[in-house]
Motif scaffolding. Structure first.
Motif, PDB file in Angstrom:
ATOM      1  N   LEU A 108       0.854  -1.189   0.000  1.00 61.05           N
ATOM      2  CA  LEU A 108       0.000   0.000   0.000  1.00 61.05           C
ATOM      3  C   LEU A 108       0.890   1.239   0.000  1.00 61.05           C
ATOM      4  O   LEU A 108       1.791   1.368   0.831  1.00 61.05           O
ATOM      5  CB  LEU A 108      -0.901   0.035   1.231  1.00 61.05           C
ATOM      6  N   ARG A 109       0.635   2.132  -0.927  1.00 63.01           N
ATOM      7  CA  ARG A 109       1.446   3.345  -1.045  1.00 63.01           C
ATOM      8  C   ARG A 109       0.554   4.532  -1.380  1.00 63.01           C
ATOM      9  O   ARG A 109      -0.465   4.393  -2.046  1.00 63.01           O
ATOM     10  CB  ARG A 109       2.488   3.209  -2.162  1.00 63.01           C
ATOM     11  N   LEU A 110       0.992   5.684  -0.920  1.00 64.86           N
ATOM     12  CA  LEU A 110       0.300   6.936  -1.221  1.00 64.86           C
ATOM     13  C   LEU A 110       1.354   7.959  -1.601  1.00 64.86           C
ATOM     14  O   LEU A 110       2.286   8.215  -0.835  1.00 64.86           O
ATOM     15  CB  LEU A 110      -0.492   7.411   0.003  1.00 64.86           C
ATOM     16  N   TRP A 111       1.223   8.497  -2.812  1.00 67.99           N
ATOM     17  CA  TRP A 111       2.124   9.545  -3.280  1.00 67.99           C
ATOM     18  C   TRP A 111       1.318  10.824  -3.420  1.00 67.99           C
ATOM     19  O   TRP A 111       0.296  10.854  -4.094  1.00 67.99           O
ATOM     20  CB  TRP A 111       2.736   9.190  -4.632  1.00 67.99           C
ATOM     21  N   ILE A 112       1.807  11.882  -2.787  1.00 66.26           N
ATOM     22  CA  ILE A 112       1.166  13.199  -2.877  1.00 66.26           C
ATOM     23  C   ILE A 112       2.234  14.173  -3.354  1.00 66.26           C
ATOM     24  O   ILE A 112       3.283  14.302  -2.727  1.00 66.26           O
ATOM     25  CB  ILE A 112       0.600  13.643  -1.510  1.00 66.26           C
ATOM     26  N   TYR A 162     -16.457   1.958  -7.422  1.00 70.47           N
ATOM     27  CA  TYR A 162     -16.662   3.124  -6.563  1.00 70.47           C
ATOM     28  C   TYR A 162     -15.623   3.151  -5.438  1.00 70.47           C
ATOM     29  O   TYR A 162     -15.034   4.187  -5.158  1.00 70.47           O
ATOM     30  CB  TYR A 162     -18.081   3.103  -5.986  1.00 70.47           C
ATOM     31  N   LEU A 163     -15.397   1.986  -4.806  1.00 69.28           N
ATOM     32  CA  LEU A 163     -14.448   1.930  -3.700  1.00 69.28           C
ATOM     33  C   LEU A 163     -13.016   2.184  -4.165  1.00 69.28           C
ATOM     34  O   LEU A 163     -12.200   2.695  -3.397  1.00 69.28           O
ATOM     35  CB  LEU A 163     -14.536   0.577  -2.992  1.00 69.28           C
ATOM     36  N   MET A 164     -12.719   1.845  -5.400  1.00 66.77           N
ATOM     37  CA  MET A 164     -11.378   2.093  -5.923  1.00 66.77           C
ATOM     38  C   MET A 164     -11.088   3.588  -6.050  1.00 66.77           C
ATOM     39  O   MET A 164      -9.930   3.989  -6.109  1.00 66.77           O
ATOM     40  CB  MET A 164     -11.199   1.429  -7.300  1.00 66.77           C
ATOM     41  N   ARG A 165     -12.125   4.404  -6.080  1.00 64.96           N
ATOM     42  CA  ARG A 165     -11.926   5.856  -6.199  1.00 64.96           C
ATOM     43  C   ARG A 165     -11.684   6.517  -4.850  1.00 64.96           C
ATOM     44  O   ARG A 165     -11.409   7.697  -4.779  1.00 64.96           O
ATOM     45  CB  ARG A 165     -13.137   6.498  -6.857  1.00 64.96           C
ATOM     46  N   SER A 166     -11.811   5.778  -3.766  1.00 70.57           N
ATOM     47  CA  SER A 166     -11.643   6.333  -2.429  1.00 70.57           C
ATOM     48  C   SER A 166     -10.258   5.984  -1.889  1.00 70.57           C
ATOM     49  O   SER A 166      -9.852   4.830  -1.906  1.00 70.57           O
ATOM     50  CB  SER A 166     -12.724   5.761  -1.502  1.00 70.57           C
ATOM     51  N   VAL A 167      -9.547   6.986  -1.413  1.00 68.58           N
ATOM     52  CA  VAL A 167      -8.212   6.793  -0.847  1.00 68.58           C
ATOM     53  C   VAL A 167      -8.329   6.931   0.668  1.00 68.58           C
ATOM     54  O   VAL A 167      -8.606   8.023   1.164  1.00 68.58           O
ATOM     55  CB  VAL A 167      -7.208   7.826  -1.400  1.00 68.58           C
ATOM     56  N   PRO A 168      -8.132   5.842   1.421  1.00 66.56           N
ATOM     57  CA  PRO A 168      -8.267   5.899   2.883  1.00 66.56           C
ATOM     58  C   PRO A 168      -7.039   6.538   3.536  1.00 66.56           C
ATOM     59  O   PRO A 168      -6.019   5.891   3.740  1.00 66.56           O
ATOM     60  CB  PRO A 168      -8.403   4.421   3.274  1.00 66.56           C
ATOM     61  N   LEU A 169      -7.137   7.801   3.862  1.00 69.15           N
ATOM     62  CA  LEU A 169      -6.001   8.513   4.443  1.00 69.15           C
ATOM     63  C   LEU A 169      -5.647   8.007   5.833  1.00 69.15           C
ATOM     64  O   LEU A 169      -4.515   8.126   6.278  1.00 69.15           O
ATOM     65  CB  LEU A 169      -6.300  10.013   4.504  1.00 69.15           C
ATOM     66  N   TYR A 170      -6.614   7.409   6.533  1.00 70.98           N
ATOM     67  CA  TYR A 170      -6.391   6.931   7.891  1.00 70.98           C
ATOM     68  C   TYR A 170      -5.450   5.726   7.940  1.00 70.98           C
ATOM     69  O   TYR A 170      -4.997   5.337   9.005  1.00 70.98           O
ATOM     70  CB  TYR A 170      -7.719   6.585   8.569  1.00 70.98           C
ATOM     71  N   ALA A 225       2.054  13.304   8.415  1.00 68.61           N
ATOM     72  CA  ALA A 225       2.754  13.436   7.130  1.00 68.61           C
ATOM     73  C   ALA A 225       1.776  13.672   5.985  1.00 68.61           C
ATOM     74  O   ALA A 225       2.038  14.481   5.090  1.00 68.61           O
ATOM     75  CB  ALA A 225       3.589  12.181   6.858  1.00 68.61           C
ATOM     76  N   VAL A 226       0.644  12.992   6.007  1.00 66.84           N
ATOM     77  CA  VAL A 226      -0.366  13.171   4.955  1.00 66.84           C
ATOM     78  C   VAL A 226      -0.923  14.591   4.996  1.00 66.84           C
ATOM     79  O   VAL A 226      -1.033  15.250   3.959  1.00 66.84           O
ATOM     80  CB  VAL A 226      -1.497  12.127   5.090  1.00 66.84           C
ATOM     81  N   ALA A 227      -1.266  15.068   6.197  1.00 67.90           N
ATOM     82  CA  ALA A 227      -1.809  16.429   6.318  1.00 67.90           C
ATOM     83  C   ALA A 227      -0.789  17.462   5.846  1.00 67.90           C
ATOM     84  O   ALA A 227      -1.142  18.429   5.152  1.00 67.90           O
ATOM     85  CB  ALA A 227      -2.222  16.692   7.759  1.00 67.90           C
ATOM     86  N   ALA A 228       0.473  17.273   6.195  1.00 72.17           N
ATOM     87  CA  ALA A 228       1.511  18.213   5.763  1.00 72.17           C
ATOM     88  C   ALA A 228       1.672  18.206   4.251  1.00 72.17           C
ATOM     89  O   ALA A 228       1.808  19.267   3.626  1.00 72.17           O
ATOM     90  CB  ALA A 228       2.837  17.861   6.445  1.00 72.17           C
ATOM     91  N   ALA A 229       1.638  17.023   3.645  1.00 70.52           N
ATOM     92  CA  ALA A 229       1.785  16.937   2.184  1.00 70.52           C
ATOM     93  C   ALA A 229       0.592  17.563   1.476  1.00 70.52           C
ATOM     94  O   ALA A 229       0.757  18.258   0.462  1.00 70.52           O
ATOM     95  CB  ALA A 229       1.945  15.480   1.765  1.00 70.52           C
ATOM     96  N   ILE A 230      -0.604  17.340   1.997  1.00 69.58           N
ATOM     97  CA  ILE A 230      -1.799  17.936   1.369  1.00 69.58           C
ATOM     98  C   ILE A 230      -1.743  19.461   1.489  1.00 69.58           C
ATOM     99  O   ILE A 230      -2.029  20.178   0.536  1.00 69.58           O
ATOM    100  CB  ILE A 230      -3.082  17.351   1.981  1.00 69.58           C
ATOM    101  N   ARG A 231      -1.369  19.963   2.678  1.00 69.48           N
ATOM    102  CA  ARG A 231      -1.256  21.423   2.832  1.00 69.48           C
ATOM    103  C   ARG A 231      -0.188  22.003   1.899  1.00 69.48           C
ATOM    104  O   ARG A 231      -0.344  23.097   1.377  1.00 69.48           O
ATOM    105  CB  ARG A 231      -0.936  21.779   4.284  1.00 69.48           C
TER     106      ARG A 231
END
Length: 140
Positions: free
Chosen positions: A42-46, A111-119, A125-131
């Motif tokens: 599982l990876r998230l790139w912002i 539909y579920l594939m379009r949702s990214v679970p940030l939790y 780190a996620v909040a900082a990258a989004i800001r």
């Protein structure tokens, strides 16, 4: 998995159908191992271009103008509007089978594939990258 193994072994014990146990257990076991392996990926790139999320057997990405911040029962999530998506080989097969045999479940999976679970990721780190990267109208 253990329940399936025990049940099949119990049903097969004392009969001539003992050979059925590996036939039933092996595909489920192999799928479980593949899914466990993919969960580690599982990876998230912002970044300035948008968001890319690698989930269980698939990858979706969208630019910032096609992303909405929302909430689901577990916590904050991002909703990707018409993302580009790619699937791993095994997931693509399962997805197409589900979509053809049970169209309702196929639509739900899409539909579920379009949702990214940030939790699922480090909240700070996620909040900082989004800001840092998201447009101002998305952050506020």
């Amino acid at each position: 998995m253990v329940v399936v193994t025990v049940c099949v072994s119990w049903l097969a014990s004392g009969s001539d159908a003992w050979w059925l146990a590996p036939v039933v257990v092996t595909p489920a076991f192999i799928l479980a191992i593949i899914m466990a392996h993919d969960m580690l990926g599982l990876r998230l790139w912002i970044d300035g271009q948008g968001v890319t999320y690698r989930g269980l057997g698939y990858c979706v990405d969208a630019p910032w103008d096609r992303i909405a911040v929302g909430r689901d029962p577990q916590g904050k999530s991002l909703t990707l509007i018409d993302p580009s998506a790619s699937t791993a080989g095994w997931f693509g097969v399962l997805f197409s089978v589900a979509h053809s045999l049970a169209p309702g479940r196929g639509r739900a999976a899409r539909y579920l594939m379009r949702s990214v679970p940030l939790y699922c990721f480090d909240q700070i780190a996620v909040a900082a990258a989004i800001r840092r990267y998201a447009p101002d109208d998305l952050v506020h």
